[in-house]
Design a protein around this motif. Structure first.
Motif, short mmCIF file in Angstrom:
data_model
loop_
_atom_site.label_atom_id
_atom_site.label_comp_id
_atom_site.label_asym_id
_atom_site.label_seq_id
_atom_site.Cartn_x
_atom_site.Cartn_y
_atom_site.Cartn_z
N UNK A 62 -4.34 0.67 5.62
CA UNK A 62 -3.04 1.25 5.95
C UNK A 62 -3.01 1.76 7.38
N UNK A 63 -4.13 2.27 7.88
CA UNK A 63 -4.17 2.73 9.27
C UNK A 63 -3.96 1.57 10.23
N UNK A 110 4.49 7.56 5.21
CA UNK A 110 5.62 7.20 4.34
C UNK A 110 5.21 7.32 2.87
N UNK A 111 6.04 7.98 2.03
CA UNK A 111 5.67 8.13 0.62
C UNK A 111 5.85 6.86 -0.20
N UNK A 112 6.44 5.83 0.36
CA UNK A 112 6.71 4.61 -0.40
C UNK A 112 5.47 3.74 -0.57
N UNK A 113 4.39 4.04 0.16
CA UNK A 113 3.18 3.22 0.03
C UNK A 113 2.53 3.38 -1.34
N UNK A 152 -1.24 -2.83 -3.61
CA UNK A 152 -2.50 -2.82 -2.89
C UNK A 152 -2.97 -1.41 -2.56
N UNK A 153 -2.10 -0.42 -2.66
CA UNK A 153 -2.46 0.96 -2.31
C UNK A 153 -2.42 1.89 -3.52
N UNK A 154 -2.42 1.33 -4.72
CA UNK A 154 -2.43 2.18 -5.90
C UNK A 154 -3.81 2.77 -6.19
N UNK A 155 -4.85 2.07 -5.78
CA UNK A 155 -6.21 2.53 -6.04
C UNK A 155 -6.82 3.06 -4.73
N UNK A 156 -7.57 4.16 -4.79
CA UNK A 156 -8.16 4.73 -3.57
C UNK A 156 -9.26 3.85 -3.00
N UNK A 157 -9.46 3.98 -1.69
CA UNK A 157 -10.51 3.24 -1.02
C UNK A 157 -11.84 3.99 -1.13
N UNK A 158 -12.94 3.33 -0.88
CA UNK A 158 -14.24 4.03 -0.90
C UNK A 158 -14.27 5.14 0.14
#
Length: 371
Positions: free
Chosen positions: A138-139, A177-180, A185-191
């Motif tokens: 996302x960054x 943005x809160x829509x992400x 693809x952004x529902x699960x957190x990254x490591x």
């Protein structure tokens, strides 16, 4: 000679090769007046050097972090103009002004100017966006989308007094943005980061409200002052100060070693530099921006054509005159209703029996029956 004159800085003495150095007292005559005449030039030079130092201090914490990591900092849009710190050698007569104008700098094309801005800001912006959202993909997407928007609106961005701030504000808005959260693809957190201290600081940052997180990053990470931070976050100066104090208190409550702003600034730079965040190349961003602009242009044209076609079809099939609607049926009084066939009477029943009892064939049917 007064104390003030003794404390005044002496101008450097230039010795030509093969010539003897001047005696110690040779510069105390007319050369002293020349030294005082050249003092404003030295002050201007010091002011210019301090201005360049302030500009360097305004660079974001990520650029400093990249230098600590061993990578070369991204070159700025234009090389800073520096003035030699040493004053020119004293002369007895004033130098005549040069009649030739300085050479003009070659103008850059829009693509070259955009590439220079991207190379100057993109690496640091990716790390800053990571501290805002906590997601590497996302960054990168935020920075690319911000520069794509900047390329689409380049005539406006090119004349802005702070193009880097324009792109930074756009990238921050997209990253926060809160829509992400509704994207698959952004529902699960990254490591999370491998280091425990980096992971703890990132968790504290992500637990802060988005306005406080953005204010803290701009003030303690990038190095903007309070009025500039308030202007970029579109808030008043007291509100920005309250957000900053609230964010610092939250961090100090969970990480007491970061109560010092200098230590917090250093840790933010270290956490952002520990991640391998690379932005795409400037040509790829410009190409993506142009493709996105063409896509939305064609979509707008297709939508407009659809609306025009639907309007034309409606005009073609719609009636040209008023047709009153058919009124619902009403009961008419005074007219007897149609009678349905009822049961047979006694005479009708006897007649039916008589007809059924007689033969249905023979000459008897052709002759009248005597009575």
């Amino acid at each position: 000679m007064t104390d003030t004159q003794e404390a005044a800085p002496r101008p450097p003495v230039t010795v030509r090769p093969g010539a003897e150095p001047p005696p110690p007292g040779a510069h105390r005559g007319p050369a002293r007046a020349d030294a005082h005449a050249s003092a404003p030039t030295h002050a201007d030079t010091s002011a210019s050097a301090s201005a360049d130092a302030d500009t360097v201090d305004r660079l974001d914490a990520d650029a400093v972090a990249s230098a600590d990591a061993g990578t070369e900092p991204t070159p700025p849009l234009a090389p800073p103009t520096s003035t030699p710190l040493a004053s020119p050698p004293p002369t007895s007569a004033p130098q005549p002004a040069l009649s030739e104008p300085p050479p003009a700098r070659p103008s850059l094309t829009p693509a070259q100017a955009f590439d220079a801005l991207y190379a100057f800001c993109a690496p640091a912006l990716v790390r800053q966006a990571y501290l805002l959202c906590g997601r590497r993909a996302l960054a990168r997407e935020s920075v690319e989308r911000a520069f794509q928007t900047a390329w689409q609106r380049w005539p406006e961005v090119a004349v802005d007094r702070d193009p880097a701030g324009w792109v930074r504000a756009t990238a921050y808005e997209y990253a926060l943005s809160p829509w992400h959260r509704f994207r698959p693809r952004y529902r699960h957190p990254e490591p999370p980061p491998a280091d425990a201290s980096d992971r703890a600081l990132l968790d504290v940052l992500l637990a802060l409200p988005a306005p406080c997180r953005r204010t803290l990053l701009l003030y303690d990470g990038v190095g903007l002052d309070l009025p500039e931070t308030a202007a970029e976050t579109e808030a008043s100066t007291p509100a920005t100060a309250n957000r900053l104090l609230r964010a610092r208190e939250s961090i100090a409550a969970r990480l007491p070693e970061l109560a010092d702003p200098a230590a917090l600034h250093r840790r933010l730079a270290e956490v952002a530099s520990a991640q391998r965040l690379r932005a795409a190349g400037p040509p790829a961003v410009r190409t993506g921006s142009e493709q996105r602009a063409r896509f939305w242009t064609r979509a707008a044209i297709a939508f407009t054509v659809t609306i025009i076609g639907a309007t034309a079809l409606t005009l073609r099939t719609a009636p040209t005159r008023y047709e009153p609607p058919v009124p619902p049926g009403a009961t008419v009084r005074g007219v007897p209703p149609r009678a349905a066939p009822g049961p047979l009477s006694g005479a009708e029943l006897r007649l039916r029996a008589k007809l059924r009892s007689t033969t249905g064939h023979g000459p008897q049917r052709m002759l009248p029956e005597p009575r």
